[in-house]
Design an enzyme around this catalytic site. Structure first.
Site, mmCIF file in Angstrom:
data_model
loop_
_atom_site.group_PDB
_atom_site.id
_atom_site.type_symbol
_atom_site.label_atom_id
_atom_site.label_comp_id
_atom_site.label_asym_id
_atom_site.label_seq_id
_atom_site.Cartn_x
_atom_site.Cartn_y
_atom_site.Cartn_z
ATOM 1 N N GLU A 1 -18.380 18.001 1.951
ATOM 2 C CA GLU A 1 -17.524 18.633 0.937
ATOM 3 C C GLU A 1 -18.079 18.410 -0.468
ATOM 4 O O GLU A 1 -18.113 19.311 -1.300
ATOM 5 C CB GLU A 1 -16.111 18.052 1.021
ATOM 6 C CG GLU A 1 -15.321 18.587 2.182
ATOM 7 C CD GLU A 1 -13.996 17.847 2.370
ATOM 8 O OE1 GLU A 1 -13.116 18.405 3.029
ATOM 9 O OE2 GLU A 1 -13.851 16.714 1.876
ATOM 10 N N PHE B 1 -1.263 6.862 2.595
ATOM 11 C CA PHE B 1 -0.652 7.711 3.625
ATOM 12 C C PHE B 1 0.249 6.900 4.553
ATOM 13 O O PHE B 1 1.380 7.277 4.834
ATOM 14 C CB PHE B 1 -1.750 8.397 4.437
ATOM 15 C CG PHE B 1 -2.394 9.527 3.708
ATOM 16 C CD1 PHE B 1 -1.791 10.761 3.657
ATOM 17 C CD2 PHE B 1 -3.602 9.350 3.060
ATOM 18 C CE1 PHE B 1 -2.374 11.815 2.978
ATOM 19 C CE2 PHE B 1 -4.205 10.388 2.373
ATOM 20 C CZ PHE B 1 -3.593 11.623 2.332
ATOM 21 N N ASP C 1 -6.230 2.616 7.762
ATOM 22 C CA ASP C 1 -7.652 2.263 7.720
ATOM 23 C C ASP C 1 -7.897 0.770 7.919
ATOM 24 O O ASP C 1 -8.969 0.368 8.378
ATOM 25 C CB ASP C 1 -8.255 2.657 6.356
ATOM 26 C CG ASP C 1 -8.489 4.153 6.246
ATOM 27 O OD1 ASP C 1 -8.166 4.873 7.209
ATOM 28 O OD2 ASP C 1 -8.985 4.594 5.191
ATOM 29 N N GLY D 1 0.817 -1.209 0.000
ATOM 30 C CA GLY D 1 0.000 0.000 0.000
ATOM 31 C C GLY D 1 0.846 1.252 0.000
ATOM 32 O O GLY D 1 1.673 1.460 0.883
HETATM 33 C C1 LIG Z 1 -13.150 10.817 -0.550
HETATM 34 C C2 LIG Z 1 -12.327 10.735 0.692
HETATM 35 C C3 LIG Z 1 -12.077 11.878 1.437
HETATM 36 C C4 LIG Z 1 -11.302 11.811 2.599
HETATM 37 N N1 LIG Z 1 -11.058 12.953 3.298
HETATM 38 C C5 LIG Z 1 -10.279 12.910 4.382
HETATM 39 C C6 LIG Z 1 -9.945 14.092 5.096
HETATM 40 O O1 LIG Z 1 -10.391 15.191 4.739
HETATM 41 N N2 LIG Z 1 -9.136 13.988 6.186
HETATM 42 C C7 LIG Z 1 -8.624 12.781 6.602
HETATM 43 O O2 LIG Z 1 -7.876 12.738 7.560
HETATM 44 N N3 LIG Z 1 -8.920 11.644 5.954
HETATM 45 C C8 LIG Z 1 -9.721 11.674 4.858
HETATM 46 N N4 LIG Z 1 -10.024 10.518 4.190
HETATM 47 C C9 LIG Z 1 -9.530 9.244 4.727
HETATM 48 C C10 LIG Z 1 -8.069 9.022 4.368
HETATM 49 O O3 LIG Z 1 -7.882 9.190 2.992
HETATM 50 C C11 LIG Z 1 -7.685 7.620 4.805
HETATM 51 O O4 LIG Z 1 -7.894 7.510 6.188
HETATM 52 C C12 LIG Z 1 -6.231 7.320 4.499
HETATM 53 O O5 LIG Z 1 -6.021 7.358 3.101
HETATM 54 C C13 LIG Z 1 -5.845 5.957 5.044
HETATM 55 O O6 LIG Z 1 -4.511 5.711 4.739
HETATM 56 P P1 LIG Z 1 -4.000 4.223 4.506
HETATM 57 O O7 LIG Z 1 -2.532 4.310 4.308
HETATM 58 O O8 LIG Z 1 -4.528 3.342 5.560
HETATM 59 O O9 LIG Z 1 -4.725 3.744 3.169
HETATM 60 P P2 LIG Z 1 -4.826 4.421 1.729
HETATM 61 O O10 LIG Z 1 -4.324 5.807 1.735
HETATM 62 O O11 LIG Z 1 -6.217 4.158 1.271
HETATM 63 O O12 LIG Z 1 -3.815 3.545 0.857
HETATM 64 C C14 LIG Z 1 -4.033 2.177 0.631
HETATM 65 C C15 LIG Z 1 -3.183 1.750 -0.540
HETATM 66 O O13 LIG Z 1 -3.224 0.332 -0.609
HETATM 67 C C16 LIG Z 1 -3.342 -0.071 -1.961
HETATM 68 N N5 LIG Z 1 -3.952 -1.395 -1.989
HETATM 69 C C17 LIG Z 1 -5.161 -1.764 -1.507
HETATM 70 N N6 LIG Z 1 -5.377 -3.059 -1.725
HETATM 71 C C18 LIG Z 1 -4.283 -3.528 -2.361
HETATM 72 C C19 LIG Z 1 -3.915 -4.813 -2.866
HETATM 73 N N7 LIG Z 1 -4.727 -5.886 -2.743
HETATM 74 N N8 LIG Z 1 -2.727 -4.952 -3.456
HETATM 75 C C20 LIG Z 1 -1.893 -3.883 -3.593
HETATM 76 N N9 LIG Z 1 -2.196 -2.653 -3.153
HETATM 77 C C21 LIG Z 1 -3.367 -2.485 -2.535
HETATM 78 C C22 LIG Z 1 -4.227 1.003 -2.586
HETATM 79 O O14 LIG Z 1 -4.060 1.053 -3.990
HETATM 80 C C23 LIG Z 1 -3.722 2.263 -1.877
HETATM 81 O O15 LIG Z 1 -2.684 2.885 -2.599
HETATM 82 C C24 LIG Z 1 -10.781 10.558 3.014
HETATM 83 C C25 LIG Z 1 -11.036 9.408 2.262
HETATM 84 C C26 LIG Z 1 -11.795 9.497 1.118
HETATM 85 C C27 LIG Z 1 -12.070 8.250 0.320
#
Ligand SMILES: Cc1cc2nc3c(=O)[nH]c(=O)nc-3n(C[C@H](O)[C@H](O)[C@H](O)COP(=O)(O)OP(=O)(O)OC[C@H]3O[C@@H](n4cnc5c(N)ncnc54)[C@H](O)[C@@H]3O)c2cc1C
Length: 375
Positions: free
Chosen positions: A175, A19, A305, A16
């Site tokens: 938003e 963030f 997440d 992933g």
């Molecule tokens: C529309 C929207 C608005 C948001 N607004 C806010 C905000 O204003 N403020 C805030 O704090 N948070 C916001 N969020 C939430 C925030 O974006 C998430 O909490 C954050 O991105 C989580 O980070 P992460 O690293 O856990 O996962 P993510 O950033 O979702 O990254 C996960 C990565 O894993 C990869 N992945 C998934 N499954 C696989 C697989 N099987 N194989 C290979 N790669 C894979 C994906 O491609 C992705 O690149 C928002 C979310 C959305 C959808």
């Protein structure tokens, strides 16, 4: 099998490039490890600005950047565009669409996806907002509705084409509804001078009695006031029961004719978490210890997440700052372990320390209770 162990240093595989994953990779830049990042996309996406792409405020490339470009200077870093499909913890191997990938330490930062709470017709006829294709689909669809409305002689059908329903009064829904109304009232009215603006409705449906649930009342009221000024109709106690692409059915049997429904009412961990053989809890998230390790799997960390951890009796929210902080914590643990093991001389020593460590960790033991002063 794809052997990622190209040196004698341990390999940390991060799944992933969101963030959490990016932060973890960066934090390991000086650690004595090889970092391999896997993502199904070749870019990092700034999801909080997706609504801007959906409402034609930004282009996708303004909120997404290739992972290779972001981390090209990191010498111990390698990126592979690959979709992870499974996990074999005993063999310390991930399954991917392009073959297995071995790891010594694994950081799962796979993020979340839209939660439709079992309403099967909603994703079929409506729109989620989670990725670039979703945002582009919404943008195309909204613009398309205006073109169709210009050609529609029937007033009722025209109003349905110009009714845009956003579901969910959290940050994304608020938003999205506000930006959509701005797009229509500030931009599209100029492109469609024959449009009767009274035919246009932007509705924000919220099942509870408040917007932005966990925020302080002052901010919640300010958000409602801003939406009112932007001509967004906010409806409280409005829970969606079904959607067929033409009519939104609310619980209580009210029907809203609308050709557009954007679902911003829920999130859950990506469905991959259910296929990894790890335990899953609420929203499909993987319960982790405060160290962010998965209980029973000391070399596997889950962050962001996809991870389930409580603070003060409440689950940590699925938000970017949480993912960033979790990445810092998990990395700290990986580095601590790797550096301590590497500094020991001799393979047997390293192995014993690792085994002792694991034993103490799981059975809450501390072997070294010796008084060792030399007086
Ligand atoms: C529309 C929207 C608005 C948001 N607004 C806010 C905000 O204003 N403020 C805030 O704090 N948070 C916001 N969020 C939430 C925030 O974006 C998430 O909490 C954050 O991105 C989580 O980070 P992460 O690293 O856990 O996962 P993510 O950033 O979702 O990254 C996960 C990565 O894993 C990869 N992945 C998934 N499954 C696989 C697989 N099987 N194989 C290979 N790669 C894979 C994906 O491609 C992705 O690149 C928002 C979310 C959305 C959808």
């Amino acid at each position: 099998m794809t052997d990622v162990t190209i040196s004698t240093r341990p390999t940390v595989v991060i799944v992933g490039a969101g963030f959490g994953g990016l932060r973890a990779a960066r934090a390991l830049r000086r650690a004595p490890v090889d970092v391999v990042m896997l993502d199904r996309h070749n870019y990092h996406l700034f999801q909080p600005l997706l609504y801007q792409v959906a409402t034609a405020g930004l282009e996708p490339e303004q909120i997404a950047k290739p992972v290779r470009a972001i981390l090209r200077r990191q010498r111990n870093f390698e990126f592979r565009m690959a979709e992870v499909t499974g996990l074999d913890p005993a063999a310390r191997r991930l399954a991917t669409a392009d073959g297995p990938v071995a790891y010594d330490h694994l950081i799962l930062a796979v993020g979340g996806e839209t939660n439709y709470f079992g309403l099967e017709n909603v994703p079929r006829h409506g729109f989620g907002l989670k990725d670039v294709p979703d945002a582009i689909r919404i943008r195309n669809h909204v613009l398309h509705q205006f073109e169709r409305a210009m050609l529609e002689p029937n007033a009722e059908r025209r109003r349905a084409l110009l009714t845009f329903v956003v579901v969910g009064g959290g940050p994304t829904g608020v938003e999205m509804a506000g930006a959509l109304s701005e797009l229509i009232r500030l931009v599209l009215v100029k492109d469609y001078p024959r449009l009767n603006i009274k035919d246009v409705r932007v509705l924000l449906l919220e099942a509870t009695d408040r917007l932005l649930g966990p925020m302080p009342p002052r901010l919640r009221e300010a958000a409602a006031e801003t939406l009112w000024r932007k001509h967004v109709e906010v409806r409280f106690g409005a829970a969606v029961a079904d959607y067929d692409g033409a009519r939104v059915l609310l619980k209580g049997d009210e029907v809203i004719p609308a050709r557009t429904l954007i679902w911003a009412a829920g999130a859950k961990a990506v469905s991959l978490t259910a296929r990894l053989g790890l335990p899953t809890g609420r929203q499909g998230r993987v319960p982790v210890e405060p160290t962010l390790r998965v209980p029973g799997y000391p070399e596997i960390y889950v962050i962001g997440d996809a991870a389930y951890l409580e603070a003060d009796g409440e689950p940590l929210p699925m938000m970017a700052p949480v993912a960033l902080q979790m990445a810092d914590t998990a990395v700290t643990w990986v580095v601590w372990l790797v550096v301590h093991i590497i500094q020991l001389i001799g393979f047997r020593n390293k192995l014993f320390v690792l085994l002792n460590w694991a034993w103490d960790y799981f059975f809450f033991e501390r072997a070294a209770r010796l008084i060792t002063t030399m007086d």
